[in-house]
Design an enzyme around this catalytic site. Sequence first.
Site, PDB file in Angstrom:
ATOM      1  N   GLY A  24       0.947  -0.962  -0.039  1.00 33.30           N
ATOM      2  CA  GLY A  24       0.064  -0.148  -0.069  1.00 33.30           C
ATOM      3  C   GLY A  24       0.881   1.187  -0.027  1.00 33.30           C
ATOM      4  O   GLY A  24       1.827   1.057   0.676  1.00 33.30           O
ATOM      5  N   ASP A  25       0.696   2.314  -0.483  1.00 32.95           N
ATOM      6  CA  ASP A  25       1.452   3.206  -1.022  1.00 32.95           C
ATOM      7  C   ASP A  25       2.269   3.882   0.320  1.00 32.95           C
ATOM      8  O   ASP A  25       3.271   4.107   0.513  1.00 32.95           O
ATOM      9  CB  ASP A  25       0.904   4.304  -1.787  1.00 32.95           C
ATOM     10  N   ASN A  28       4.129   1.369   2.215  1.00 31.55           N
ATOM     11  CA  ASN A  28       5.696   1.121   1.740  1.00 31.55           C
ATOM     12  C   ASN A  28       6.329   2.174   2.114  1.00 31.55           C
ATOM     13  O   ASN A  28       7.555   2.065   2.724  1.00 31.55           O
ATOM     14  CB  ASN A  28       5.645   0.960   0.283  1.00 31.55           C
ATOM     15  N   ARG A 101     -10.818  -4.255  -3.492  1.00 31.79           N
ATOM     16  CA  ARG A 101     -10.575  -3.565  -2.311  1.00 31.79           C
ATOM     17  C   ARG A 101     -12.176  -2.919  -2.017  1.00 31.79           C
ATOM     18  O   ARG A 101     -12.082  -1.965  -0.889  1.00 31.79           O
ATOM     19  CB  ARG A 101      -9.788  -2.276  -2.769  1.00 31.79           C
ATOM     20  N   ARG A 173      -5.297   7.191  -8.578  1.00 25.34           N
ATOM     21  CA  ARG A 173      -5.827   5.764  -9.037  1.00 25.34           C
ATOM     22  C   ARG A 173      -7.082   6.280  -9.709  1.00 25.34           C
ATOM     23  O   ARG A 173      -8.159   6.540  -8.898  1.00 25.34           O
ATOM     24  CB  ARG A 173      -5.779   4.909  -7.937  1.00 25.34           C
ATOM     25  N   LYS A 236       8.739  13.526  -9.022  1.00 28.95           N
ATOM     26  CA  LYS A 236       9.345  12.563  -9.314  1.00 28.95           C
ATOM     27  C   LYS A 236       9.043  12.123 -10.778  1.00 28.95           C
ATOM     28  O   LYS A 236       7.840  12.451 -11.610  1.00 28.95           O
ATOM     29  CB  LYS A 236       8.974  11.074  -8.514  1.00 28.95           C
ATOM     30  N   GLY A 238      10.334   9.199 -12.779  1.00 29.56           N
ATOM     31  CA  GLY A 238      10.774   8.021 -13.244  1.00 29.56           C
ATOM     32  C   GLY A 238      12.245   7.865 -13.348  1.00 29.56           C
ATOM     33  O   GLY A 238      12.909   8.215 -12.522  1.00 29.56           O
ATOM     34  N   ALA A 239      12.651   7.435 -14.405  1.00 31.01           N
ATOM     35  CA  ALA A 239      14.271   7.350 -14.820  1.00 31.01           C
ATOM     36  C   ALA A 239      14.972   8.671 -15.172  1.00 31.01           C
ATOM     37  O   ALA A 239      16.014   8.784 -15.223  1.00 31.01           O
ATOM     38  CB  ALA A 239      14.515   6.269 -15.849  1.00 31.01           C
ATOM     39  N   ASP A 269       7.199   4.886  -3.876  1.00 29.60           N
ATOM     40  CA  ASP A 269       7.172   5.055  -2.400  1.00 29.60           C
ATOM     41  C   ASP A 269       8.668   5.013  -1.843  1.00 29.60           C
ATOM     42  O   ASP A 269       8.833   5.431  -0.909  1.00 29.60           O
ATOM     43  CB  ASP A 269       6.469   3.729  -2.033  1.00 29.60           C
TER      44      ASP A 269
END
Length: 326
Positions: A24-25, A28, A101, A173, A236, A238-239, A269
Amino acid sequence: MRIGFFGEVMREHRADGRGYGFGGDTLNTALYLHRLSTQHRLNIEVQYFTLLGQDAASNQLAATLAEEGLALRAGRHPAKTLGQYWIDIDAAGERSFRYQRDDSAVRQYFAAEQTSLKQTPLEQALVNGSLDALYLSGISVAILPEPDRQRLYQAAADFVGRGGWLIYDNNFRPLLWQAEAAARWQQKLLPLCQLALLTDSDERLIWQLPDAGPAATPAALVDAALHAGAYTVLLKCGAAPCWIGTAALRLQVEAQQVRQLVDSSGAGDAFAAGFLGRFLTAPDALVAADLVAAAQAGHQLAAAVVQQHGAIIPRELMPQISLQGA
């Protein structure tokens, strides 16, 4: 620094088919931050607030977190349980999720019948001075009914008004809520944020921006969040290099490259936890070097996590990341 996390914990079915764990975000990030605090003897105390069921999976989760030493502040719902998710990964290691969920207990966290007192444990902690910071995510808000979102918002606003810090991750989400609702609530929360942890792809979805164009560039996304009232913004990407913005500066910090991307499930996370390990222990007057060191720590931890299956890697695989000055 005493930080409380609120959110949803689910049973995780790994992509490699080797049993299940939990994830879970916000969990984590909380667990990775707790591990870093223990590993580096940081002055950070982590607490996790949620609602569990009274079933075997909930009991196993409680036992797992007790073994980790993470302080779990969780009541029990008599009829609900934990949600579940299944991780699917493509040939490049990028993850997607399938969820179950609807019966997730934490959706009832603020329900009157679950609260023998007038306040939930989270609200009590925010009022009684036992927390210095509160960590929420878009998922933390999305899982709640609309009146309960307002209740959580009011508790956070009052906490910030008394000098507490709010840290918010924009995790979006679409299956939980529509972009319009996510944008409305993020716009309410950003002025409270000491730190907004944003992801570029989620920002474009929330604000319904094209993948390309002047409003969708990392610089523009950082500027928009600062203009909305966030004190510090971490984007953020990604790469690609992450972006950091405050009223006085803009920074880019290169990501750490990995040999093989196995499973990107917990990357963002883990990055948040690595960043917080430095951010929360830096001097009150943060300078560029502190923020760069925090981002580098985030990249280091994320790089280790994406080379393993599952959102939470085993403790023995935790890397020795650099938290210079912590």
